[in-house]
Design a protein around this motif. Sequence first.
Motif, PDB file in Angstrom:
ATOM      1  N   GLU A 106       0.841  -1.190   0.000  1.00 44.78           N
ATOM      2  CA  GLU A 106       0.000   0.000   0.000  1.00 44.78           C
ATOM      3  C   GLU A 106       0.875   1.239   0.000  1.00 44.78           C
ATOM      4  OE1 GLU A 106      -0.172   2.141   2.823  1.00 44.78           O
ATOM      5  OE2 GLU A 106       1.022   0.906   4.178  1.00 44.78           O
ATOM      6  N   PHE A 107       0.275   2.350  -0.418  1.00 46.19           N
ATOM      7  CA  PHE A 107       0.953   3.634  -0.392  1.00 46.19           C
ATOM      8  C   PHE A 107       0.075   4.634   0.344  1.00 46.19           C
ATOM      9  CE2 PHE A 107       1.470   7.908  -2.185  1.00 46.19           C
ATOM     10  CZ  PHE A 107       2.786   8.143  -1.813  1.00 46.19           C
ATOM     11  N   ALA A 108       0.624   5.221   1.407  1.00 44.35           N
ATOM     12  CA  ALA A 108      -0.097   6.224   2.201  1.00 44.35           C
ATOM     13  C   ALA A 108      -1.454   5.710   2.660  1.00 44.35           C
ATOM     14  CB  ALA A 108      -0.243   7.518   1.403  1.00 44.35           C
ATOM     15  N   GLY A 109      -1.490   4.426   3.017  1.00 41.09           N
ATOM     16  CA  GLY A 109      -2.720   3.821   3.500  1.00 41.09           C
ATOM     17  C   GLY A 109      -3.679   3.406   2.405  1.00 41.09           C
ATOM     18  N   GLU A 110      -3.301   3.569   1.143  1.00 41.39           N
ATOM     19  CA  GLU A 110      -4.158   3.225   0.013  1.00 41.39           C
ATOM     20  C   GLU A 110      -3.622   1.966  -0.661  1.00 41.39           C
ATOM     21  OE1 GLU A 110      -5.009   7.995  -0.580  1.00 41.39           O
ATOM     22  OE2 GLU A 110      -4.210   6.851  -2.281  1.00 41.39           O
ATOM     23  N   ALA A 162      10.583  11.420  -2.471  1.00 41.36           N
ATOM     24  CA  ALA A 162      11.847  12.169  -2.561  1.00 41.36           C
ATOM     25  C   ALA A 162      12.994  11.238  -2.943  1.00 41.36           C
ATOM     26  CB  ALA A 162      12.147  12.862  -1.235  1.00 41.36           C
ATOM     27  N   ALA A 163      12.957  10.015  -2.412  1.00 41.75           N
ATOM     28  CA  ALA A 163      14.030   9.054  -2.695  1.00 41.75           C
ATOM     29  C   ALA A 163      14.098   8.711  -4.179  1.00 41.75           C
ATOM     30  CB  ALA A 163      13.831   7.792  -1.862  1.00 41.75           C
ATOM     31  N   ILE A 164      12.942   8.521  -4.823  1.00 44.26           N
ATOM     32  CA  ILE A 164      12.999   8.166  -6.249  1.00 44.26           C
ATOM     33  C   ILE A 164      13.206   9.393  -7.126  1.00 44.26           C
ATOM     34  CG2 ILE A 164      11.512   6.164  -5.822  1.00 44.26           C
ATOM     35  CD1 ILE A 164       9.495   7.775  -7.778  1.00 44.26           C
ATOM     36  N   GLU A 165      12.807  10.556  -6.646  1.00 44.19           N
ATOM     37  CA  GLU A 165      12.987  11.771  -7.435  1.00 44.19           C
ATOM     38  C   GLU A 165      14.470  12.099  -7.620  1.00 44.19           C
ATOM     39  OE1 GLU A 165      11.336  14.121  -9.076  1.00 44.19           O
ATOM     40  OE2 GLU A 165       9.314  13.309  -8.865  1.00 44.19           O
ATOM     41  N   SER A 166      15.242  11.948  -6.559  1.00 42.43           N
ATOM     42  CA  SER A 166      16.617  12.460  -6.591  1.00 42.43           C
ATOM     43  C   SER A 166      17.672  11.497  -6.080  1.00 42.43           C
ATOM     44  CB  SER A 166      16.687  13.730  -5.738  1.00 42.43           C
ATOM     45  OG  SER A 166      16.393  13.406  -4.388  1.00 42.43           O
ATOM     46  N   ALA A 198      -2.317  12.320  -5.863  1.00 44.88           N
ATOM     47  CA  ALA A 198      -1.481  13.465  -5.487  1.00 44.88           C
ATOM     48  C   ALA A 198      -0.022  13.170  -5.816  1.00 44.88           C
ATOM     49  CB  ALA A 198      -1.646  13.770  -4.005  1.00 44.88           C
ATOM     50  N   ALA A 199       0.417  11.952  -5.502  1.00 44.38           N
ATOM     51  CA  ALA A 199       1.791  11.553  -5.813  1.00 44.38           C
ATOM     52  C   ALA A 199       2.022  11.504  -7.315  1.00 44.38           C
ATOM     53  CB  ALA A 199       2.100  10.196  -5.188  1.00 44.38           C
ATOM     54  N   ALA A 200       1.073  10.946  -8.066  1.00 45.66           N
ATOM     55  CA  ALA A 200       1.213  10.869  -9.526  1.00 45.66           C
ATOM     56  C   ALA A 200       1.304  12.265 -10.133  1.00 45.66           C
ATOM     57  CB  ALA A 200       0.039  10.110 -10.124  1.00 45.66           C
ATOM     58  N   SER A 201       0.552  13.216  -9.563  1.00 46.48           N
ATOM     59  CA  SER A 201       0.566  14.574 -10.093  1.00 46.48           C
ATOM     60  C   SER A 201       1.903  15.252  -9.836  1.00 46.48           C
ATOM     61  CB  SER A 201      -0.565  15.405  -9.483  1.00 46.48           C
ATOM     62  OG  SER A 201      -0.257  15.836  -8.163  1.00 46.48           O
ATOM     63  N   TYR A 202       2.659  14.773  -8.856  1.00 50.12           N
ATOM     64  CA  TYR A 202       3.988  15.334  -8.612  1.00 50.12           C
ATOM     65  C   TYR A 202       4.889  15.078  -9.814  1.00 50.12           C
ATOM     66  CZ  TYR A 202       7.673  17.229  -5.663  1.00 50.12           C
ATOM     67  OH  TYR A 202       8.661  18.047  -5.141  1.00 50.12           O
ATOM     68  N   TYR A 258       5.832   5.519 -12.031  1.00 48.99           N
ATOM     69  CA  TYR A 258       6.144   6.390 -10.903  1.00 48.99           C
ATOM     70  C   TYR A 258       5.690   5.806  -9.559  1.00 48.99           C
ATOM     71  CZ  TYR A 258       7.025  10.962  -8.731  1.00 48.99           C
ATOM     72  OH  TYR A 258       7.509  11.990  -7.965  1.00 48.99           O
ATOM     73  N   LEU A 259       4.397   5.501  -9.426  1.00 48.03           N
ATOM     74  CA  LEU A 259       3.913   4.928  -8.163  1.00 48.03           C
ATOM     75  C   LEU A 259       4.483   3.545  -7.888  1.00 48.03           C
ATOM     76  CD1 LEU A 259       2.026   5.956  -5.880  1.00 48.03           C
ATOM     77  CD2 LEU A 259       2.049   7.394  -7.915  1.00 48.03           C
ATOM     78  N   PRO A 260       4.498   2.639  -8.885  1.00 41.86           N
ATOM     79  CA  PRO A 260       5.125   1.343  -8.613  1.00 41.86           C
ATOM     80  C   PRO A 260       6.573   1.455  -8.140  1.00 41.86           C
ATOM     81  CG  PRO A 260       3.788   1.185 -10.576  1.00 41.86           C
ATOM     82  CD  PRO A 260       3.799   2.643 -10.188  1.00 41.86           C
ATOM     83  N   ARG A 261       7.291   2.440  -8.671  1.00 38.45           N
ATOM     84  CA  ARG A 261       8.680   2.609  -8.231  1.00 38.45           C
ATOM     85  C   ARG A 261       8.729   3.086  -6.782  1.00 38.45           C
ATOM     86  NH1 ARG A 261      13.311   6.704 -10.476  1.00 38.45           N
ATOM     87  NH2 ARG A 261      15.043   5.761  -9.353  1.00 38.45           N
ATOM     88  N   ILE A 262       7.877   4.057  -6.427  1.00 41.97           N
ATOM     89  CA  ILE A 262       7.819   4.503  -5.033  1.00 41.97           C
ATOM     90  C   ILE A 262       7.497   3.322  -4.125  1.00 41.97           C
ATOM     91  CG2 ILE A 262       6.574   5.943  -3.370  1.00 41.97           C
ATOM     92  CD1 ILE A 262       6.073   7.946  -5.655  1.00 41.97           C
ATOM     93  N   ILE A 263       6.522   2.525  -4.514  1.00 39.23           N
ATOM     94  CA  ILE A 263       6.078   1.385  -3.709  1.00 39.23           C
ATOM     95  C   ILE A 263       7.200   0.355  -3.572  1.00 39.23           C
ATOM     96  CG2 ILE A 263       4.487  -0.588  -3.732  1.00 39.23           C
ATOM     97  CD1 ILE A 263       2.525   1.538  -5.180  1.00 39.23           C
ATOM     98  N   ALA A 264       7.910   0.111  -4.667  1.00 42.07           N
ATOM     99  CA  ALA A 264       9.017  -0.849  -4.630  1.00 42.07           C
ATOM    100  C   ALA A 264      10.133  -0.369  -3.710  1.00 42.07           C
ATOM    101  CB  ALA A 264       9.549  -1.083  -6.039  1.00 42.07           C
ATOM    102  N   VAL A 265      10.495   0.908  -3.825  1.00 37.78           N
ATOM    103  CA  VAL A 265      11.564   1.451  -2.980  1.00 37.78           C
ATOM    104  C   VAL A 265      11.134   1.440  -1.517  1.00 37.78           C
ATOM    105  CG1 VAL A 265      12.827   3.566  -2.420  1.00 37.78           C
ATOM    106  CG2 VAL A 265      12.688   2.783  -4.782  1.00 37.78           C
ATOM    107  N   LYS A 266       9.874   1.757  -1.256  1.00 41.28           N
ATOM    108  CA  LYS A 266       9.366   1.675   0.121  1.00 41.28           C
ATOM    109  C   LYS A 266       9.524   0.249   0.664  1.00 41.28           C
ATOM    110  CE  LYS A 266       5.114   1.639   2.816  1.00 41.28           C
ATOM    111  NZ  LYS A 266       3.618   1.732   2.784  1.00 41.28           N
ATOM    112  N   GLU A 267       9.124  -0.732  -0.125  1.00 36.39           N
ATOM    113  CA  GLU A 267       9.190  -2.127   0.319  1.00 36.39           C
ATOM    114  C   GLU A 267      10.629  -2.563   0.565  1.00 36.39           C
ATOM    115  OE1 GLU A 267       8.580  -6.196   1.128  1.00 36.39           O
ATOM    116  OE2 GLU A 267       7.304  -4.425   1.360  1.00 36.39           O
ATOM    117  N   ILE A 268      11.534  -2.221  -0.324  1.00 37.43           N
ATOM    118  CA  ILE A 268      12.927  -2.649  -0.182  1.00 37.43           C
ATOM    119  C   ILE A 268      13.600  -1.949   0.991  1.00 37.43           C
ATOM    120  CG2 ILE A 268      15.196  -2.697  -1.284  1.00 37.43           C
ATOM    121  CD1 ILE A 268      13.650  -2.832  -4.001  1.00 37.43           C
ATOM    122  N   LEU A 269      13.389  -0.641   1.117  1.00 36.27           N
ATOM    123  CA  LEU A 269      14.031   0.093   2.207  1.00 36.27           C
ATOM    124  C   LEU A 269      13.427  -0.262   3.563  1.00 36.27           C
ATOM    125  CD1 LEU A 269      15.346   1.615  -0.120  1.00 36.27           C
ATOM    126  CD2 LEU A 269      15.031   3.736   1.170  1.00 36.27           C
TER     127      LEU A 269
END
Length: 304
Positions: free
Chosen positions: A55-59, A117-121, A184-188, A219-230
Motif C-alpha cells: 500500500e501507499f499512504a494507506g491506500e 523524494a528518494a525516487i525523485e533524486s 497526489a503523488a502521480a501529479s507530482y 512512478y507509483l510502482p517505483r515509489i512502492i518498490a523502494v518503500k518495500e525494499i528500504l
Amino acid sequence: MEKSIKILGLIAIIFVSSIFIFGTKSDNIKNEPVSDKNTAEFYQIKALKIPDNLEFAGEKVPLGKTEILERVDRELLVNTYWQSNTLLLIKRAHKYFPIIEPILKKNGIPDDFKYLAAIESGLQNVTSPAGAKGFWQIMPQTARELSLEVNDNVDERYNVEKSTEVACDYLKKAKNKFGNWTLAAASYNAGMAGISRKQNEQFVDDYYDLMLSEETKRYLPRIIAVKEILSNPENYGFVFDKEDLYVEEETKIVKVDTAITNIARFSKSLGTNYNVIKYHNPWLRENNLNNSSRKMYDIKIPVK
C-alpha cells in the motif's frame, strides 16, 4: 661435431618452447577449472515474491490487476538488482529521512512521501534535464511561487528543510484536488493539470485505471518498490551493519542578516573552510552572499 652441437641446440630450443606453450604438469593442474558444474550453483538471479499487502499512504495497491502486478514486479526487480544504487539509497535514507519525516508529519503528509523524494533524486541535490533541482526536484517557477528564493546567488531548492516544506504545500493542494494520496503523488510527476486532463479524456478517476505516459505509469510502482525494499532490506538480500549507514553530522546555526563578500574568508573566521560551508549549505551557490534585502539566513557549521 658442429652438426651435433646444432642438433643439441635445436633440442634445447624445442624443450624450452614446450615449457612456455604447454607449461609444466603442475601449471596444467593449476589452470584446470575448479569445477565443471553449472554456473547456477555459484550465482543465481532469483524471481521475487511480491507481498500481497502493498500500500501507499494507506491506500491499497490493486495487485489483483495483472498489469499492476507486472508493473510493481518490474520496479522491485530493477531496484533490487541495481544493488549499488539501492544500497547507497539505504545509506542516505538513514541520514536524511530523520530530517524529512518530522516536516511531513507537521504538515499532515503521510510518511510514505519520503520515498517519493528518494525516487525523485536518490536523496541528492541533483539537477534534471528540465531544470528541476534538489531532493524534491522542484522547477524554478514553482519554487518562486511557493516562496523559495531562486537566483544565481541563492537557490533554496537545495535546502532540504525548506524544499520539503514546499513539497508539502504542493501535495496538500493535490490531495484536496484529487481526493487521494495516490493521485497526489502521480501529479507530482505529471502535474495536476496533466492528471486532470487524462481523467477527463478517459472518464476514469483512479490512478491505476489511467493510461498515462511510461514515466508516470512507473512512478507509483517505483515509489512502492523502494518503500518495500528500504523497509525490509534483508528480504531483498541487502546486508549491512548500522555503522555502514550514513549519519548527519551535528551542526549549529550561525545567523547572518548582512552580505558576505567572501564566504571562503568568512568560513575561516568560523574555524572551518569553504568546502565544509558549501557541503552543509548547498543553497549558497557562489563565493559570496549578496543579501541586499538584509534577509536573515541560517548557515550551518559543524559542532566541534
